[in-house]
Scaffold this motif. Structure first.
Motif, PDB file in Angstrom:
ATOM      1  N   ASP A 104      52.494 101.103 100.258  1.00 38.38           N
ATOM      2  CA  ASP A 104      53.296 101.074  99.028  1.00 38.38           C
ATOM      3  C   ASP A 104      52.502 100.598  97.806  1.00 38.38           C
ATOM      4  O   ASP A 104      53.050  99.935  96.921  1.00 38.38           O
ATOM      5  N   ASN A 105      51.226 100.954  97.733  1.00 35.14           N
ATOM      6  CA  ASN A 105      50.405 100.614  96.584  1.00 35.14           C
ATOM      7  C   ASN A 105      50.236 101.833  95.675  1.00 35.14           C
ATOM      8  O   ASN A 105      50.295 102.982  96.131  1.00 35.14           O
ATOM      9  N   PHE A 106      50.012 101.572  94.378  1.00 40.68           N
ATOM     10  CA  PHE A 106      49.857 102.637  93.387  1.00 40.68           C
ATOM     11  C   PHE A 106      48.555 102.411  92.620  1.00 40.68           C
ATOM     12  O   PHE A 106      48.359 101.351  92.021  1.00 40.68           O
ATOM     13  N   MET A 107      47.668 103.408  92.634  1.00 42.36           N
ATOM     14  CA  MET A 107      46.377 103.332  91.947  1.00 42.36           C
ATOM     15  C   MET A 107      46.253 104.530  91.022  1.00 42.36           C
ATOM     16  O   MET A 107      46.416 105.686  91.455  1.00 42.36           O
ATOM     17  N   TYR A 108      45.956 104.267  89.735  1.00 42.35           N
ATOM     18  CA  TYR A 108      46.016 105.317  88.721  1.00 42.35           C
ATOM     19  C   TYR A 108      44.845 105.216  87.753  1.00 42.35           C
ATOM     20  O   TYR A 108      44.568 104.141  87.206  1.00 42.35           O
ATOM     21  N   LEU A 109      44.149 106.333  87.543  1.00 39.76           N
ATOM     22  CA  LEU A 109      43.089 106.438  86.550  1.00 39.76           C
ATOM     23  C   LEU A 109      43.430 107.572  85.599  1.00 39.76           C
ATOM     24  O   LEU A 109      43.829 108.656  86.025  1.00 39.76           O
ATOM     25  N   SER A 110      43.229 107.333  84.288  1.00 37.37           N
ATOM     26  CA  SER A 110      43.476 108.357  83.293  1.00 37.37           C
ATOM     27  C   SER A 110      42.423 108.268  82.194  1.00 37.37           C
ATOM     28  O   SER A 110      42.147 107.180  81.672  1.00 37.37           O
ATOM     29  N   GLY A 111      41.851 109.415  81.838  1.00 40.09           N
ATOM     30  CA  GLY A 111      40.849 109.430  80.778  1.00 40.09           C
ATOM     31  C   GLY A 111      41.420 109.672  79.407  1.00 40.09           C
ATOM     32  O   GLY A 111      40.878 109.205  78.412  1.00 40.09           O
ATOM     33  N   ASN A 132      34.751 110.361  82.101  1.00 35.13           N
ATOM     34  CA  ASN A 132      34.175 110.203  83.436  1.00 35.13           C
ATOM     35  C   ASN A 132      35.038 109.209  84.204  1.00 35.13           C
ATOM     36  O   ASN A 132      35.147 108.039  83.799  1.00 35.13           O
ATOM     37  N   LEU A 133      35.642 109.672  85.298  1.00 35.96           N
ATOM     38  CA  LEU A 133      36.514 108.837  86.121  1.00 35.96           C
ATOM     39  C   LEU A 133      35.909 108.650  87.498  1.00 35.96           C
ATOM     40  O   LEU A 133      35.422 109.599  88.104  1.00 35.96           O
ATOM     41  N   ALA A 134      35.961 107.418  87.996  1.00 35.62           N
ATOM     42  CA  ALA A 134      35.421 107.140  89.330  1.00 35.62           C
ATOM     43  C   ALA A 134      36.297 106.099  90.026  1.00 35.62           C
ATOM     44  O   ALA A 134      36.651 105.073  89.432  1.00 35.62           O
ATOM     45  N   MET A 135      36.624 106.368  91.288  1.00 38.50           N
ATOM     46  CA  MET A 135      37.397 105.420  92.099  1.00 38.50           C
ATOM     47  C   MET A 135      36.757 105.312  93.475  1.00 38.50           C
ATOM     48  O   MET A 135      36.450 106.327  94.107  1.00 38.50           O
ATOM     49  N   ARG A 136      36.579 104.078  93.905  1.00 37.43           N
ATOM     50  CA  ARG A 136      36.090 103.829  95.257  1.00 37.43           C
ATOM     51  C   ARG A 136      37.073 102.902  95.960  1.00 37.43           C
ATOM     52  O   ARG A 136      37.335 101.801  95.497  1.00 37.43           O
ATOM     53  N   LEU A 137      37.614 103.369  97.065  1.00 33.55           N
ATOM     54  CA  LEU A 137      38.598 102.605  97.828  1.00 33.55           C
ATOM     55  C   LEU A 137      38.067 102.381  99.231  1.00 33.55           C
ATOM     56  O   LEU A 137      37.735 103.332  99.943  1.00 33.55           O
ATOM     57  N   ASN A 154      51.253  96.752  95.275  1.00 39.72           N
ATOM     58  CA  ASN A 154      50.399  96.444  94.127  1.00 39.72           C
ATOM     59  C   ASN A 154      50.183  97.688  93.264  1.00 39.72           C
ATOM     60  O   ASN A 154      50.126  98.812  93.768  1.00 39.72           O
ATOM     61  N   THR A 155      50.039  97.470  91.950  1.00 39.79           N
ATOM     62  CA  THR A 155      49.752  98.532  90.998  1.00 39.79           C
ATOM     63  C   THR A 155      48.442  98.235  90.283  1.00 39.79           C
ATOM     64  O   THR A 155      48.281  97.167  89.692  1.00 39.79           O
ATOM     65  N   LEU A 156      47.513  99.183  90.352  1.00 36.99           N
ATOM     66  CA  LEU A 156      46.239  99.092  89.645  1.00 36.99           C
ATOM     67  C   LEU A 156      46.140 100.312  88.741  1.00 36.99           C
ATOM     68  O   LEU A 156      46.061 101.450  89.223  1.00 36.99           O
ATOM     69  N   SER A 157      46.157 100.091  87.424  1.00 35.23           N
ATOM     70  CA  SER A 157      46.227 101.183  86.467  1.00 35.23           C
ATOM     71  C   SER A 157      45.154 101.024  85.400  1.00 35.23           C
ATOM     72  O   SER A 157      44.985  99.948  84.829  1.00 35.23           O
ATOM     73  N   MET A 158      44.437 102.129  85.121  1.00 32.39           N
ATOM     74  CA  MET A 158      43.387 102.132  84.100  1.00 32.39           C
ATOM     75  C   MET A 158      43.539 103.394  83.252  1.00 32.39           C
ATOM     76  O   MET A 158      43.562 104.499  83.779  1.00 32.39           O
ATOM     77  N   GLN A 159      43.601 103.198  81.927  1.00 31.25           N
ATOM     78  CA  GLN A 159      43.773 104.317  81.013  1.00 31.25           C
ATOM     79  C   GLN A 159      42.774 104.217  79.862  1.00 31.25           C
ATOM     80  O   GLN A 159      42.751 103.218  79.143  1.00 31.25           O
ATOM     81  N   GLY A 160      41.970 105.247  79.706  1.00 32.86           N
ATOM     82  CA  GLY A 160      40.991 105.237  78.635  1.00 32.86           C
ATOM     83  C   GLY A 160      41.570 105.600  77.288  1.00 32.86           C
ATOM     84  O   GLY A 160      41.152 105.106  76.251  1.00 32.86           O
ATOM     85  N   ASN A 161      42.562 106.508  77.259  1.00 34.15           N
ATOM     86  CA  ASN A 161      43.213 107.008  76.063  1.00 34.15           C
ATOM     87  C   ASN A 161      42.258 107.891  75.252  1.00 34.15           C
ATOM     88  O   ASN A 161      41.498 108.649  75.801  1.00 34.15           O
ATOM     89  N   PHE A 171      48.652 102.003 107.596  1.00 31.31           N
ATOM     90  CA  PHE A 171      48.227 102.508 106.290  1.00 31.31           C
ATOM     91  C   PHE A 171      49.190 103.629 105.917  1.00 31.31           C
ATOM     92  O   PHE A 171      49.180 104.698 106.541  1.00 31.31           O
ATOM     93  N   ALA A 172      50.054 103.394 104.897  1.00 32.90           N
ATOM     94  CA  ALA A 172      51.092 104.392 104.623  1.00 32.90           C
ATOM     95  C   ALA A 172      51.668 104.222 103.222  1.00 32.90           C
ATOM     96  O   ALA A 172      51.608 103.148 102.619  1.00 32.90           O
ATOM     97  N   SER A 173      52.236 105.328 102.713  1.00 36.20           N
ATOM     98  CA  SER A 173      53.060 105.358 101.495  1.00 36.20           C
ATOM     99  C   SER A 173      52.336 104.829 100.255  1.00 36.20           C
ATOM    100  O   SER A 173      52.949 104.201  99.391  1.00 36.20           O
ATOM    101  N   ASN A 174      51.041 105.107 100.176  1.00 35.70           N
ATOM    102  CA  ASN A 174      50.279 104.752  98.983  1.00 35.70           C
ATOM    103  C   ASN A 174      50.158 105.975  98.075  1.00 35.70           C
ATOM    104  O   ASN A 174      50.139 107.113  98.530  1.00 35.70           O
ATOM    105  N   THR A 175      50.059 105.731  96.759  1.00 36.12           N
ATOM    106  CA  THR A 175      49.911 106.794  95.779  1.00 36.12           C
ATOM    107  C   THR A 175      48.623 106.604  95.000  1.00 36.12           C
ATOM    108  O   THR A 175      48.395 105.535  94.434  1.00 36.12           O
ATOM    109  N   ILE A 176      47.790 107.636  94.985  1.00 35.58           N
ATOM    110  CA  ILE A 176      46.539 107.610  94.236  1.00 35.58           C
ATOM    111  C   ILE A 176      46.541 108.779  93.276  1.00 35.58           C
ATOM    112  O   ILE A 176      46.691 109.938  93.682  1.00 35.58           O
ATOM    113  N   MET A 177      46.360 108.487  91.966  1.00 39.18           N
ATOM    114  CA  MET A 177      46.408 109.521  90.942  1.00 39.18           C
ATOM    115  C   MET A 177      45.203 109.400  90.017  1.00 39.18           C
ATOM    116  O   MET A 177      44.910 108.313  89.504  1.00 39.18           O
ATOM    117  N   ASN A 178      44.517 110.524  89.778  1.00 35.08           N
ATOM    118  CA  ASN A 178      43.447 110.623  88.797  1.00 35.08           C
ATOM    119  C   ASN A 178      43.803 111.733  87.822  1.00 35.08           C
ATOM    120  O   ASN A 178      44.025 112.875  88.229  1.00 35.08           O
TER     121      ASN A 178
END
Length: 231
Positions: free
Chosen positions: A181-188, A194-199, A150-157, A216-223
């Motif tokens: 194999d999940n990807f979670m991404y936050l970008s301001g 102000n960026l916040a992630m709760r997993l 799964n991909t969860l992506s949030m971008q404020g720009n 639990f393996a091979s996940n990518t978390i990016m802020n």
């Protein structure tokens, strides 16, 4: 909606509207466009079925102006999977409020899978508030529960943005559980954001002879705060 301050609201409660009968929901394309102006877009999907919720596309775009865009998804599935769904939300120019709330429950006698979904939010120019709240409760009495690909992506720009993600996953399989194999991404973007992630991931094997246990393996978390004094 076109130009002007529009109110667009759509509520779907019947599974037959979304894919043939109440047992499944797949292959649908739902688009809401606000256009220019301060628009209010609200989409509510409530699904209860016995099989797959998958291969659906949901697109909500506010366009220019100070928009409010809310998508609430509630799915209760008694067998199989929630997979290959795409959610795209965009505020465009202006000070926008975007909220995506998904509550998915699968209770299966064979396997439960939440896989290959793509959820994205883009605030655009302006001072935006972006909220994503995803809850997945997967249970099975037969085999495995998996949250994967799964991909969860949030971008404020541009602008001073608040970007907040909450992901809560509860897996209870008989033989094994997997969160991988999940990807979670936050970008301001630019400015002071102000960026916040709760997993939260909870896994329990209910059978007496587990094969793999909890995985639990091979996940990518990016802020990424971008330019500016970010928190």
């Amino acid at each position: 909606g076109g130009s002007g301050n529009d109110i667009l609201r759509l509520t779907i409660n019947d599974g037959s509207v979304l894919g043939g009968d109440a047992s499944y929901c797949y292959g649908n394309d739902i688009t809401m466009l606000g256009g220019a102006g301060a628009d209010n877009l609200a989409l509510n999907v409530n699904f209860t079925g016995t099989s797959t919720f998958g291969w659906n596309n949901f697109s909500l775009s506010g366009g220019s102006g100070n928009d409010r865009i809310v998508f609430n998804l509630d799915a209760h599935i008694s067998e199989s999977e929630f997979s290959n769904n795409n959610v795209a939300m965009s505020g465009g120019a202006g000070n926008d409020y975007l909220a995506f709330n998904a509550d998915v429950n699968i209770a299966s006698a064979w396997f439960s899978s939440f896989s290959s979904n793509n959820f994205s939010m883009f605030g655009g120019a302006g001072n935006d508030l972006l909220y994503m709240n995803v809850s997945a409760d997967l249970r099975t009495t037969g085999n495995s529960c998996t949250f994967t690909g799964n991909t969860l992506s949030m971008q404020g720009n541009g602008g001073i943005d608040l970007v907040a993600m909450r992901l809560n996953v509860d897996l209870a399989g008989k033989t094994w559980n997997g969160f991988y194999d999940n990807f979670m991404y936050l970008s301001g973007g630019t400015a002071a954001d102000n960026l916040a992630m709760r997993l939260g991931v909870f896994m329990s094997v209910t059978g007496t002879t587990p094969s793999l246990g909890n995985y639990f393996a091979s996940n990518t978390i990016m802020n990424s705060g971008g330019n500016g004094a970010d928190v």
